[in-house]
Design an enzyme around this catalytic site. Structure first.
Site, PDB file in Angstrom:
ATOM      1  N   LYS A 179       0.848  -1.205   0.000  1.00 53.08           N
ATOM      2  CA  LYS A 179       0.000   0.000   0.000  1.00 53.08           C
ATOM      3  C   LYS A 179       0.880   1.251   0.000  1.00 53.08           C
ATOM      4  O   LYS A 179       2.092   1.162   0.251  1.00 53.08           O
ATOM      5  CB  LYS A 179      -0.922  -0.016   1.220  1.00 53.08           C
ATOM      6  CG  LYS A 179      -0.215  -0.090   2.576  1.00 53.08           C
ATOM      7  CD  LYS A 179      -1.241  -0.148   3.692  1.00 53.08           C
ATOM      8  CE  LYS A 179      -0.567  -0.290   5.052  1.00 53.08           C
ATOM      9  NZ  LYS A 179      -1.490   0.039   6.149  1.00 53.08           N
ATOM     10  N   ARG A 184      -9.569  -0.187  15.572  1.00 47.99           N
ATOM     11  CA  ARG A 184      -9.615   0.593  14.331  1.00 47.99           C
ATOM     12  C   ARG A 184     -10.849   0.168  13.536  1.00 47.99           C
ATOM     13  O   ARG A 184     -11.864   0.832  13.590  1.00 47.99           O
ATOM     14  CB  ARG A 184      -8.313   0.363  13.559  1.00 47.99           C
ATOM     15  CG  ARG A 184      -8.072   1.324  12.436  1.00 47.99           C
ATOM     16  CD  ARG A 184      -6.624   1.326  11.957  1.00 47.99           C
ATOM     17  NE  ARG A 184      -6.151   0.043  11.436  1.00 47.99           N
ATOM     18  CZ  ARG A 184      -4.935  -0.134  10.909  1.00 47.99           C
ATOM     19  NH1 ARG A 184      -4.083   0.875  10.844  1.00 47.99           N
ATOM     20  NH2 ARG A 184      -4.559  -1.318  10.460  1.00 47.99           N
ATOM     21  N   HIS A 197      -5.440  -7.536  13.394  1.00 49.00           N
ATOM     22  CA  HIS A 197      -4.199  -6.751  13.341  1.00 49.00           C
ATOM     23  C   HIS A 197      -3.772  -6.383  14.760  1.00 49.00           C
ATOM     24  O   HIS A 197      -4.593  -5.967  15.571  1.00 49.00           O
ATOM     25  CB  HIS A 197      -4.443  -5.488  12.506  1.00 49.00           C
ATOM     26  CG  HIS A 197      -3.205  -4.715  12.168  1.00 49.00           C
ATOM     27  ND1 HIS A 197      -2.122  -5.275  11.536  1.00 49.00           N
ATOM     28  CD2 HIS A 197      -2.880  -3.417  12.375  1.00 49.00           C
ATOM     29  CE1 HIS A 197      -1.182  -4.353  11.365  1.00 49.00           C
ATOM     30  NE2 HIS A 197      -1.620  -3.221  11.859  1.00 49.00           N
ATOM     31  N   ARG A 241       1.505 -10.879   6.959  1.00 50.82           N
ATOM     32  CA  ARG A 241       1.405  -9.682   6.117  1.00 50.82           C
ATOM     33  C   ARG A 241       2.641  -8.809   6.382  1.00 50.82           C
ATOM     34  O   ARG A 241       2.739  -8.168   7.408  1.00 50.82           O
ATOM     35  CB  ARG A 241       0.127  -8.895   6.455  1.00 50.82           C
ATOM     36  CG  ARG A 241      -1.165  -9.698   6.346  1.00 50.82           C
ATOM     37  CD  ARG A 241      -2.381  -8.812   6.550  1.00 50.82           C
ATOM     38  NE  ARG A 241      -2.374  -8.097   7.823  1.00 50.82           N
ATOM     39  CZ  ARG A 241      -2.853  -8.568   8.963  1.00 50.82           C
ATOM     40  NH1 ARG A 241      -3.409  -9.765   9.019  1.00 50.82           N
ATOM     41  NH2 ARG A 241      -2.799  -7.842  10.052  1.00 50.82           N
ATOM     42  N   TYR A 289      15.232  31.423   4.767  1.00 51.60           N
ATOM     43  CA  TYR A 289      14.103  32.151   5.382  1.00 51.60           C
ATOM     44  C   TYR A 289      14.333  32.368   6.874  1.00 51.60           C
ATOM     45  O   TYR A 289      14.787  31.472   7.578  1.00 51.60           O
ATOM     46  CB  TYR A 289      12.811  31.353   5.210  1.00 51.60           C
ATOM     47  CG  TYR A 289      12.263  31.362   3.799  1.00 51.60           C
ATOM     48  CD1 TYR A 289      11.785  32.532   3.222  1.00 51.60           C
ATOM     49  CD2 TYR A 289      12.204  30.189   3.058  1.00 51.60           C
ATOM     50  CE1 TYR A 289      11.262  32.537   1.937  1.00 51.60           C
ATOM     51  CE2 TYR A 289      11.688  30.176   1.777  1.00 51.60           C
ATOM     52  CZ  TYR A 289      11.217  31.362   1.213  1.00 51.60           C
ATOM     53  OH  TYR A 289      10.709  31.356  -0.051  1.00 51.60           O
ATOM     54  N   CYS A 346      13.638  24.894   2.603  1.00 51.15           N
ATOM     55  CA  CYS A 346      12.626  25.570   1.790  1.00 51.15           C
ATOM     56  C   CYS A 346      11.766  24.533   1.061  1.00 51.15           C
ATOM     57  O   CYS A 346      11.958  23.334   1.238  1.00 51.15           O
ATOM     58  CB  CYS A 346      13.297  26.477   0.754  1.00 51.15           C
ATOM     59  SG  CYS A 346      14.527  27.584   1.443  1.00 51.15           S
ATOM     60  N   MET A 347      10.873  25.001   0.224  1.00 52.90           N
ATOM     61  CA  MET A 347       9.968  24.082  -0.476  1.00 52.90           C
ATOM     62  C   MET A 347      10.727  23.146  -1.432  1.00 52.90           C
ATOM     63  O   MET A 347      10.432  21.955  -1.533  1.00 52.90           O
ATOM     64  CB  MET A 347       8.917  24.871  -1.263  1.00 52.90           C
ATOM     65  CG  MET A 347       7.802  24.012  -1.807  1.00 52.90           C
ATOM     66  SD  MET A 347       6.596  24.928  -2.778  1.00 52.90           S
ATOM     67  CE  MET A 347       5.804  25.948  -1.553  1.00 52.90           C
ATOM     68  N   ASP A 348      11.744  23.703  -2.111  1.00 53.77           N
ATOM     69  CA  ASP A 348      12.431  22.926  -3.150  1.00 53.77           C
ATOM     70  C   ASP A 348      13.945  22.830  -2.957  1.00 53.77           C
ATOM     71  O   ASP A 348      14.622  22.202  -3.764  1.00 53.77           O
ATOM     72  CB  ASP A 348      12.200  23.568  -4.534  1.00 53.77           C
ATOM     73  CG  ASP A 348      10.819  24.144  -4.649  1.00 53.77           C
ATOM     74  OD1 ASP A 348       9.869  23.347  -4.604  1.00 53.77           O
ATOM     75  OD2 ASP A 348      10.675  25.371  -4.742  1.00 53.77           O
TER      76      ASP A 348
HETATM   77  N1  PMH Z   1      -1.657  -5.470   7.966  1.00 59.08           N
HETATM   78  C1  PMH Z   1      -2.382  -4.354   8.204  1.00 59.08           C
HETATM   79  C2  PMH Z   1      -3.850  -4.464   8.374  1.00 59.08           C
HETATM   80  C3  PMH Z   1      -1.725  -3.111   8.275  1.00 59.08           C
HETATM   81  O1  PMH Z   1      -2.456  -2.022   8.489  1.00 59.08           O
HETATM   82  C4  PMH Z   1      -0.305  -3.068   8.119  1.00 59.08           C
HETATM   83  C5  PMH Z   1       0.474  -1.800   8.227  1.00 59.08           C
HETATM   84  C6  PMH Z   1       0.378  -4.253   7.875  1.00 59.08           C
HETATM   85  C7  PMH Z   1      -0.322  -5.444   7.820  1.00 59.08           C
HETATM   86  C8  PMH Z   1       1.877  -4.310   7.709  1.00 59.08           C
HETATM   87  O2  PMH Z   1       2.513  -3.942   8.896  1.00 59.08           O
HETATM   88  P1  PMH Z   1       4.102  -3.762   8.963  1.00 59.08           P
HETATM   89  O3  PMH Z   1       4.421  -2.676   8.005  1.00 59.08           O
HETATM   90  O4  PMH Z   1       4.359  -3.367  10.382  1.00 59.08           O
HETATM   91  O5  PMH Z   1       4.683  -5.064   8.583  1.00 59.08           O
HETATM   92  N2  PMH Z   1      -0.255  -0.664   8.472  1.00 59.08           N
HETATM   93  C9  PMH Z   1       0.204   0.474   9.011  1.00 59.08           C
HETATM   94  C10 PMH Z   1      -0.624   1.525   9.336  1.00 59.08           C
HETATM   95  O6  PMH Z   1      -1.911   1.511   9.128  1.00 59.08           O
HETATM   96  N3  PMH Z   1       0.064   2.486   9.893  1.00 59.08           N
HETATM   97  O7  PMH Z   1       1.336   2.113   9.936  1.00 59.08           O
HETATM   98  C11 PMH Z   1       1.446   0.857   9.400  1.00 59.08           C
END
Ligand code: PMH
Length: 390
Positions: free
Chosen positions: A40, A138, A168, A224, A270, A317-319
């Site tokens: 993601k 969550r 999770h 995961r 700045y 700065c920005m850039d």
């Molecule tokens: N599974 C779920 C549902 C997650 O949200 C995340 C990471 C992972 C697996 C992977 O976790 P890892 O990167 O620690 O291995 N999610 C997030 C989050 O929502 N904010 O920081 C990490």
């Protein structure tokens, strides 16, 4: 440096060989678990597609993303392996998910009722992972009665099937955490209930990187992996006791675009917060907060030039931002903001600590304006420049 496809003097390098070795190390560490690579947020800033391809070639068998758009993008790029969207999608998009063979996450009965109507639009069956909230607070089902209703509804539907059940952890990255143990027990209890009701999904999963590194015990068959696949430790606490070394895949580089000599009293950037005390050489780097090189990193952050640490001075700065040089240098000199030069390394964790955050946030925030250069088998394999659609 192959400059094909980008024209600026700042870039991030993603070493896919390191990602590959990290995944392979996990496969050895947990030979009986399937690996779902979490890509993601553009692969935590590392490039979702390139990371996904590398992880899949190295032992991962499934992918996970947060939103449907990310999953569709991977399908468009030709990835055919299973993809799970871990956050809620809108019920009206279930046929789109089903047609693209994208698995979705479910934790609300109302969602399922609504989705059932939309599933009439498609021939394909929707694969579902049921999400349980065992203490993260969550999203997820908390009540056994709700789990019963939802799992039986799916099980009895001809339009969808339960592919997985997951939860999770909130504190897997803390060695001594009663909540971690509590969550593990709650999840196992719910798995037992499902079994009693005759529901047998293919996958039971709970582990993120931290839980996978410490080998969470239970009837789970999939992990995961996010942060550790990219070579970063889930926490400082875990970094000290990793079961195998992780290799940081992300590095950030720029080049000096201007050099000047300051006289005592001359100020920089700045607010004129930095004033030279003596004659000093100062260089300008073409990276700033719009690139995700956060303003709060100065004062404090250093960069590597010719293998030496030099401080960023004045406000970012920005850039652009400025560095104090030990002596006169030439335009074009390479600066490493995250990564290694000679025997010096600036780790992601150093930058995270200066920005008062966790390592996860730093590469995620390096913006799409910074081109990504991918290294595979020791050579540049590809460049990604979102601005020019490459
Ligand atoms: N599974 C779920 C549902 C997650 O949200 C995340 C990471 C992972 C697996 C992977 O976790 P890892 O990167 O620690 O291995 N999610 C997030 C989050 O929502 N904010 O920081 C990490």
């Amino acid at each position: 440096m192959d400059r094909h496809h980008f024209y600026r003097d700042t870039w991030a390098e993603i070493n896919l060989d390191k990602i590959s070795r990290n995944v392979k190390s996990f496969k050895k560490h947990l030979p009986d678990q399937k690996i779902m690579a979490v890509v993601k947020a553009n692969g935590y800033g590392h490039g979702a597609y390139q990371t996904a391809v590398e992880a899949l070639a190295s032992g991962a068998e499934l992918l996970a993303v947060a939103i449907l758009d990310e999953a569709l993008a991977l399908r468009k790029q030709g990835i055919s392996e299973p993809i799970l969207v871990m956050n809620r999608i809108r019920p009206e998009y279930v046929s789109l998910a089903a047609e693209n063979e994208i698995s979705v996450t479910v934790f609300q009965k109302e969602w399922l009722d609504e989705a059932s109507d939309f599933l009439k639009e498609t021939e394909k069956s929707l694969k579902i992972h049921i999400k349980l909230d065992t203490g993260m607070g969550r999203v997820g089902i908390t009540e056994a009665t709700e789990l019963y209703d939802i799992s039986l509804l799916i099980n009895n539907s001809s339009k969808c099937e339960i592919e997985g059940v997951f939860t999770h952890f909130a504190t897997a990255d803390e060695w001594e955490s009663p909540l971690f143990e509590e969550q593990r027990k709650r999840f196992i209890k719910q798995i037992d209930l499902l079994e009693k009701w005759g529901i047998t999904p293919k996958y039971f999963h709970s582990a993120n990187s931290a839980a996978a590194l410490r080998k969470v015990e239970g009837p789970f068959n999939l992990v995961r992996l996010g942060i550790s696949m990219y070579g970063l430790s889930p926490s400082a606490e875990m970094k000290e006791k990793l079961p195998f070394p992780l290799e940081e895949a992300f590095s950030l580089h720029s080049q000096l675009v201007h050099i000047k000599k300051l006289s005592p009293g001359d100020t920089v950037s700045y607010g004129a917060t930095y004033a030279a005390k003596e004659e000093e050489w100062v260089g300008t780097l073409p990276i700033g907060y719009a690139d995700g090189w956060q303003r709060r990193l100065s004062p404090g952050a250093e960069v590597l030039i010719r293998g030496e640490r030099v401080p960023i001075i004045g406000r970012i700065c920005m850039d652009q931002c400025m560095v104090r040089l030990p002596y006169k240098m030439e335009v074009g000199e390479k600066a490493t903001l995250i990564g290694t030069q000679n025997d010096q390394t600036i780790e992601m964790d150093e930058i995270a600590s200066l920005a008062n955050t966790i390592n996860y946030e730093i590469p995620c925030l390096i913006s799409s304006r910074v081109p990504r250069v991918f290294v595979k088998k020791g050579r540049i394999s590809e460049n990604m420049n979102v601005i020019l659609n490459f």
